[in-house]
Scaffold this active site. Sequence first.
Site: not given
Ligand code: XBP
Length: 264
Positions: A8, A10
Amino acid sequence: MIKALLWDVDGTLAETERDGHLVAFNRAFEALGVPWRWSEQHYGGLLAVSGGRERLLYDMSRREEAPGDARQREALAETVHRLKNQIYEGIVRRGDLPLRAGVAELLSECSRAHLPMGIVTTTSRGNVEALLARHLGSRWSRHFATVVCANEAPRKKPDPQVYRLALAALRLHPHQAVAIEDAPAGIEAAQRAGVPVMVAHSHYFPACAAAGALAVGPSLGRSEGWQPAADPRAMRISLEQIMQWYAHRPRITTIPVRGVRRGS
Ligand code: XBP
């Protein structure tokens, strides 16, 4: 043997939510004259909604200051989200988003061991490219056998789509891979796809429930505090440790039921 490690982004590779997306959203609000700012705590609550644009739309649906018309809200969300991502990339390029402890070491260890790795995220591709180019160089993608982002998987976590696409690209059965996640939506996405998941808690998810996880702990950068326990002599979570957890994972066995005939 594990056939692939799925990352993952973020909260797992870096604390991108608190130190990247939140900061960038607030700067975008300011630049566009949007009359509200998100606190660190408020943003933590909004993380229940996956996807930056979706998160913003959800917040607007509960705000009196937001445009009343749904189409106007959509248009504003589009504009803020685009600018937020540009600002986010700037934050990353300046080096303000370091990798979390233990991440660089585990990435290198997997590369040296020729273990295929995948990026499995429902964030926008531009954000991922910026972060990985900053830390692994312009040829960052050669470290990964597959990179699946929101652009390919519009059904965001906890939907398992992003994991299923990664498994298909790697030609693996779910149980042949291990995912590393930090947040409930990601854990659920991996588990719904059937992928064993280990959880490294992050700033916003310091103790999220992870029933059935392979292992749960505070950080890949330390061996204390993991369940099941990690080798205390190690300074961090190694590939060998993950292999051990994987080898001892609880398996679901099917017990044949006596006296029940096929077709009955
Ligand atoms: C993480 C998210 C993302 C980020 C922001 O998803 O929910 O929306 O917070 O990115 P994951 P964007 O856990 O799949 O990494 O603004 O590009 O959506």
